[in-house]
Design a protein around this motif. Sequence first.
Motif, PDB file in Angstrom:
ATOM      1  N   CYS A  27       0.849  -1.198   0.000  1.00  0.00           N
ATOM      2  CA  CYS A  27       0.000   0.000   0.000  1.00  0.00           C
ATOM      3  C   CYS A  27       0.882   1.245   0.000  1.00  0.00           C
ATOM      4  O   CYS A  27       2.104   1.145   0.094  1.00  0.00           O
ATOM      5  CB  CYS A  27      -0.935  -0.004   1.215  1.00  0.00           C
ATOM      6  SG  CYS A  27      -0.082   0.394   2.755  1.00  0.00           S
ATOM      7  N   LEU A  29       1.424   3.283   2.271  1.00  0.00           N
ATOM      8  CA  LEU A  29       2.138   3.452   3.542  1.00  0.00           C
ATOM      9  C   LEU A  29       3.245   2.410   3.718  1.00  0.00           C
ATOM     10  O   LEU A  29       3.943   2.407   4.729  1.00  0.00           O
ATOM     11  CB  LEU A  29       1.153   3.377   4.715  1.00  0.00           C
ATOM     12  CG  LEU A  29       0.088   4.485   4.753  1.00  0.00           C
ATOM     13  CD1 LEU A  29      -0.865   4.272   5.924  1.00  0.00           C
ATOM     14  CD2 LEU A  29       0.727   5.866   4.818  1.00  0.00           C
ATOM     15  N   HIS A  31       2.876  -0.975   3.864  1.00  0.00           N
ATOM     16  CA  HIS A  31       2.496  -2.252   4.468  1.00  0.00           C
ATOM     17  C   HIS A  31       2.444  -3.333   3.388  1.00  0.00           C
ATOM     18  O   HIS A  31       2.011  -3.073   2.274  1.00  0.00           O
ATOM     19  CB  HIS A  31       1.115  -2.148   5.140  1.00  0.00           C
ATOM     20  CG  HIS A  31       1.000  -1.045   6.123  1.00  0.00           C
ATOM     21  ND1 HIS A  31      -0.052  -0.145   6.110  1.00  0.00           N
ATOM     22  CD2 HIS A  31       1.808  -0.675   7.145  1.00  0.00           C
ATOM     23  CE1 HIS A  31       0.110   0.726   7.094  1.00  0.00           C
ATOM     24  NE2 HIS A  31       1.231   0.422   7.731  1.00  0.00           N
ATOM     25  N   CYS A  40      -5.406  -3.519   2.199  1.00  0.00           N
ATOM     26  CA  CYS A  40      -4.223  -3.686   3.045  1.00  0.00           C
ATOM     27  C   CYS A  40      -4.635  -4.313   4.377  1.00  0.00           C
ATOM     28  O   CYS A  40      -5.617  -3.888   4.990  1.00  0.00           O
ATOM     29  CB  CYS A  40      -3.567  -2.326   3.268  1.00  0.00           C
ATOM     30  SG  CYS A  40      -2.227  -2.378   4.475  1.00  0.00           S
ATOM     31  N   VAL A  42      -3.266  -3.945   7.162  1.00  0.00           N
ATOM     32  CA  VAL A  42      -3.020  -3.044   8.288  1.00  0.00           C
ATOM     33  C   VAL A  42      -3.945  -1.828   8.252  1.00  0.00           C
ATOM     34  O   VAL A  42      -4.672  -1.558   9.201  1.00  0.00           O
ATOM     35  CB  VAL A  42      -1.548  -2.577   8.307  1.00  0.00           C
ATOM     36  CG1 VAL A  42      -1.299  -1.612   9.467  1.00  0.00           C
ATOM     37  CG2 VAL A  42      -0.606  -3.777   8.388  1.00  0.00           C
ATOM     38  N   CYS A  43      -3.919  -1.075   7.129  1.00  0.00           N
ATOM     39  CA  CYS A  43      -4.639   0.202   7.075  1.00  0.00           C
ATOM     40  C   CYS A  43      -5.915   0.134   6.222  1.00  0.00           C
ATOM     41  O   CYS A  43      -6.631   1.119   6.112  1.00  0.00           O
ATOM     42  CB  CYS A  43      -3.720   1.311   6.565  1.00  0.00           C
ATOM     43  SG  CYS A  43      -3.276   1.150   4.821  1.00  0.00           S
TER      44      CYS A  43
HETATM   45 ZN   LIG Z   1      -1.467  -0.201   4.507  1.00  0.00          ZN
END
Ligand SMILES: [Zn+2]
Length: 130
Positions: A27, A29, A31, A40, A42-43
């Motif tokens: 992603c 960010l 991840h 994603c 995580v986010c």
């Molecule tokens: Zn992410």
Amino acid sequence: MSSTEQRVTIDLFFDQARKGRLTGLKCDLGHITVPPRYSCRVCLSEKLQPIELSGRGEVVSFTEVHVKSKEFPLDVPYTLALVTLVEGGNLMGVLRGFQSVPKHGSKVLVKFEDPPNNREKWPRTFFDPL
Ligand SMILES: [Zn+2]
């Protein structure tokens, strides 16, 4: 991400796996999500780009499987492990080749293979000691 784009990504994952390569999704960010998902891990961002991963990781947890299934045609018992990849992300697969009981943190490398009598069109995930 549309369902068409997701299908392409899953196809890419298995096409690359057949060539011995592990593909994750990254992603904005940074991840890593593997295997492919819509968002994603995580986010939850849906802006994901395919990225080739090293296939190296560490055992986080494992368990011994004693019940054979049609869907996963390996001889029992076998060891199923959760591995955290060095780039991030977690992958589940069959742990093999250890002379003694693996430990949390044992280093492994992913391998994709078709077990005998594999009824699925995709290869299965294995981890060998590094
Ligand atoms: Zn992410």
